[in-house]
Design a protein around this motif. Structure first.
Motif, PDB file in Angstrom:
ATOM      1  N   THR A   1       0.852  -1.180   0.000  1.00 41.35           N
ATOM      2  CA  THR A   1       0.000   0.000   0.000  1.00 41.35           C
ATOM      3  C   THR A   1       0.888   1.231   0.000  1.00 41.35           C
ATOM      4  O   THR A   1       1.811   1.327   0.803  1.00 41.35           O
ATOM      5  CB  THR A   1      -0.900   0.019   1.255  1.00 41.35           C
ATOM      6  OG1 THR A   1      -1.598  -1.224   1.335  1.00 41.35           O
ATOM      7  CG2 THR A   1      -1.886   1.158   1.191  1.00 41.35           C
ATOM      8  N   TYR A   2       0.612   2.155  -0.914  1.00 47.76           N
ATOM      9  CA  TYR A   2       1.406   3.367  -1.015  1.00 47.76           C
ATOM     10  C   TYR A   2       0.985   4.377   0.046  1.00 47.76           C
ATOM     11  O   TYR A   2      -0.170   4.420   0.449  1.00 47.76           O
ATOM     12  CB  TYR A   2       1.249   3.995  -2.408  1.00 47.76           C
ATOM     13  CG  TYR A   2       1.866   3.170  -3.498  1.00 47.76           C
ATOM     14  CD1 TYR A   2       3.231   3.179  -3.689  1.00 47.76           C
ATOM     15  CD2 TYR A   2       1.091   2.376  -4.327  1.00 47.76           C
ATOM     16  CE1 TYR A   2       3.821   2.433  -4.684  1.00 47.76           C
ATOM     17  CE2 TYR A   2       1.664   1.622  -5.326  1.00 47.76           C
ATOM     18  CZ  TYR A   2       3.037   1.654  -5.495  1.00 47.76           C
ATOM     19  OH  TYR A   2       3.606   0.905  -6.471  1.00 47.76           O
ATOM     20  N   SER A   3       1.914   5.214   0.467  1.00 52.31           N
ATOM     21  CA  SER A   3       1.610   6.243   1.453  1.00 52.31           C
ATOM     22  C   SER A   3       0.763   7.341   0.809  1.00 52.31           C
ATOM     23  O   SER A   3       0.588   7.384  -0.404  1.00 52.31           O
ATOM     24  CB  SER A   3       2.907   6.846   1.998  1.00 52.31           C
ATOM     25  OG  SER A   3       3.551   7.588   0.986  1.00 52.31           O
ATOM     26  N   ALA A   4       0.257   8.246   1.627  1.00 51.57           N
ATOM     27  CA  ALA A   4      -0.576   9.338   1.126  1.00 51.57           C
ATOM     28  C   ALA A   4       0.198  10.212   0.150  1.00 51.57           C
ATOM     29  O   ALA A   4      -0.338  10.655  -0.872  1.00 51.57           O
ATOM     30  CB  ALA A   4      -1.100  10.180   2.283  1.00 51.57           C
ATOM     31  N   LYS A   5       1.467  10.446   0.440  1.00 55.37           N
ATOM     32  CA  LYS A   5       2.302  11.261  -0.444  1.00 55.37           C
ATOM     33  C   LYS A   5       2.461  10.574  -1.800  1.00 55.37           C
ATOM     34  O   LYS A   5       2.353  11.214  -2.849  1.00 55.37           O
ATOM     35  CB  LYS A   5       3.664  11.489   0.205  1.00 55.37           C
ATOM     36  CG  LYS A   5       4.581  12.371  -0.564  1.00 55.37           C
ATOM     37  CD  LYS A   5       5.902  12.553   0.188  1.00 55.37           C
ATOM     38  CE  LYS A   5       6.885  13.345  -0.625  1.00 55.37           C
ATOM     39  NZ  LYS A   5       8.186  13.468   0.038  1.00 55.37           N
ATOM     40  N   GLU A   6       2.701   9.292  -1.786  1.00 52.39           N
ATOM     41  CA  GLU A   6       2.854   8.546  -3.032  1.00 52.39           C
ATOM     42  C   GLU A   6       1.531   8.457  -3.781  1.00 52.39           C
ATOM     43  O   GLU A   6       1.499   8.510  -5.007  1.00 52.39           O
ATOM     44  CB  GLU A   6       3.408   7.149  -2.741  1.00 52.39           C
ATOM     45  CG  GLU A   6       4.853   7.177  -2.289  1.00 52.39           C
ATOM     46  CD  GLU A   6       5.335   5.837  -1.773  1.00 52.39           C
ATOM     47  OE1 GLU A   6       4.497   5.052  -1.272  1.00 52.39           O
ATOM     48  OE2 GLU A   6       6.531   5.586  -1.864  1.00 52.39           O
ATOM     49  N   GLN A   7       0.427   8.331  -3.046  1.00 54.62           N
ATOM     50  CA  GLN A   7      -0.895   8.305  -3.678  1.00 54.62           C
ATOM     51  C   GLN A   7      -1.169   9.620  -4.415  1.00 54.62           C
ATOM     52  O   GLN A   7      -1.680   9.621  -5.531  1.00 54.62           O
ATOM     53  CB  GLN A   7      -1.994   8.075  -2.622  1.00 54.62           C
ATOM     54  CG  GLN A   7      -2.044   6.683  -2.056  1.00 54.62           C
ATOM     55  CD  GLN A   7      -2.593   5.680  -3.054  1.00 54.62           C
ATOM     56  OE1 GLN A   7      -3.249   6.016  -4.022  1.00 54.62           O
ATOM     57  NE2 GLN A   7      -2.302   4.414  -2.808  1.00 54.62           N
ATOM     58  N   ALA A   8      -0.791  10.742  -3.785  1.00 50.19           N
ATOM     59  CA  ALA A   8      -0.992  12.043  -4.418  1.00 50.19           C
ATOM     60  C   ALA A   8      -0.146  12.161  -5.683  1.00 50.19           C
ATOM     61  O   ALA A   8      -0.606  12.694  -6.703  1.00 50.19           O
ATOM     62  CB  ALA A   8      -0.645  13.164  -3.442  1.00 50.19           C
ATOM     63  N   GLU A   9       1.076  11.664  -5.633  1.00 51.75           N
ATOM     64  CA  GLU A   9       1.935  11.697  -6.810  1.00 51.75           C
ATOM     65  C   GLU A   9       1.367  10.823  -7.924  1.00 51.75           C
ATOM     66  O   GLU A   9       1.352  11.211  -9.088  1.00 51.75           O
ATOM     67  CB  GLU A   9       3.347  11.230  -6.453  1.00 51.75           C
ATOM     68  CG  GLU A   9       4.306  11.291  -7.610  1.00 51.75           C
ATOM     69  CD  GLU A   9       5.709  10.832  -7.246  1.00 51.75           C
ATOM     70  OE1 GLU A   9       6.565  10.854  -8.143  1.00 51.75           O
ATOM     71  OE2 GLU A   9       5.935  10.451  -6.087  1.00 51.75           O
TER      72      GLU A   9
ATOM     73  N   LYS B   1      -1.738  10.130  -8.394  1.00 45.13           N
ATOM     74  CA  LYS B   1      -2.920  10.816  -8.912  1.00 45.13           C
ATOM     75  C   LYS B   1      -2.521  11.933  -9.887  1.00 45.13           C
ATOM     76  O   LYS B   1      -3.145  12.087 -10.940  1.00 45.13           O
ATOM     77  CB  LYS B   1      -3.722  11.391  -7.750  1.00 45.13           C
ATOM     78  CG  LYS B   1      -5.052  11.950  -8.151  1.00 45.13           C
ATOM     79  CD  LYS B   1      -5.835  12.391  -6.938  1.00 45.13           C
ATOM     80  CE  LYS B   1      -7.178  12.936  -7.356  1.00 45.13           C
ATOM     81  NZ  LYS B   1      -7.985  13.381  -6.225  1.00 45.13           N
TER      82      LYS B   1
END
Length: 137
Positions: free
Chosen positions: A14-22, A24
């Motif tokens: 599972t990717y972190s929130a920072k990685e999820q934003a990137e 996206k």
């Protein structure tokens, strides 16, 4: 038997929130954009072009003026006049004149910036107002 072995070797991450934003942001670059997004992008680009052009011209003007000012100062304060083959008093007068011209050019950078911004805003105002009206509906 192989089927069970593959299931045991699988793992999930599972990717972190920072990685999820990137992820996206990257995905948005490749997804088809809507008409409103295109208009907003155009509006941002037009708004930025007003100050970017003025900043570039004023910066060039200021840097050139500062270099000329520095050259005039170097004529006054160093032995550059002897290298150039002129008399010391003549070099001081020429250095002062060159320095004043360079200082004036450097001082004019900010008024030039203001004039360019004003003219560019006047030129782009109808298009920016039209786009904002369409987006605010």
């Amino acid at each position: 038997m192989q089927n069970n072995n593959n299931e045991q070797n699988e793992f999930s991450y599972t990717y972190s929130a920072k990685e999820q934003a990137e992820l996206k942001r990257i995905r948005e670059k490749y997804s088809p954009s809507t008409e409103a997004e295109d208009k907003m992008t155009r509006l941002r680009r037009l708004d930025a072009s007003v100050t970017n052009t003025a900043q570039a011209v004023a910066l060039i003007f200021g840097v050139i003026g500062t270099l000329i000012l520095g050259f005039g100062m170097s004529l006054i304060m160093t032995d550059l006049c002897e290298i150039l083959g002129s008399h010391r008093d003549l070099a001081m007068v020429i250095g002062i004149i060159i320095g004043v011209v360079g200082g004036i050019l450097a001082i004019l950078a900010y008024p030039i910036y203001n004039v360019i911004v004003r003219e560019k805003r006047k030129k782009l105002a109808p298009e920016i107002l039209r786009l904002t009206d369409e987006l605010m509906k």
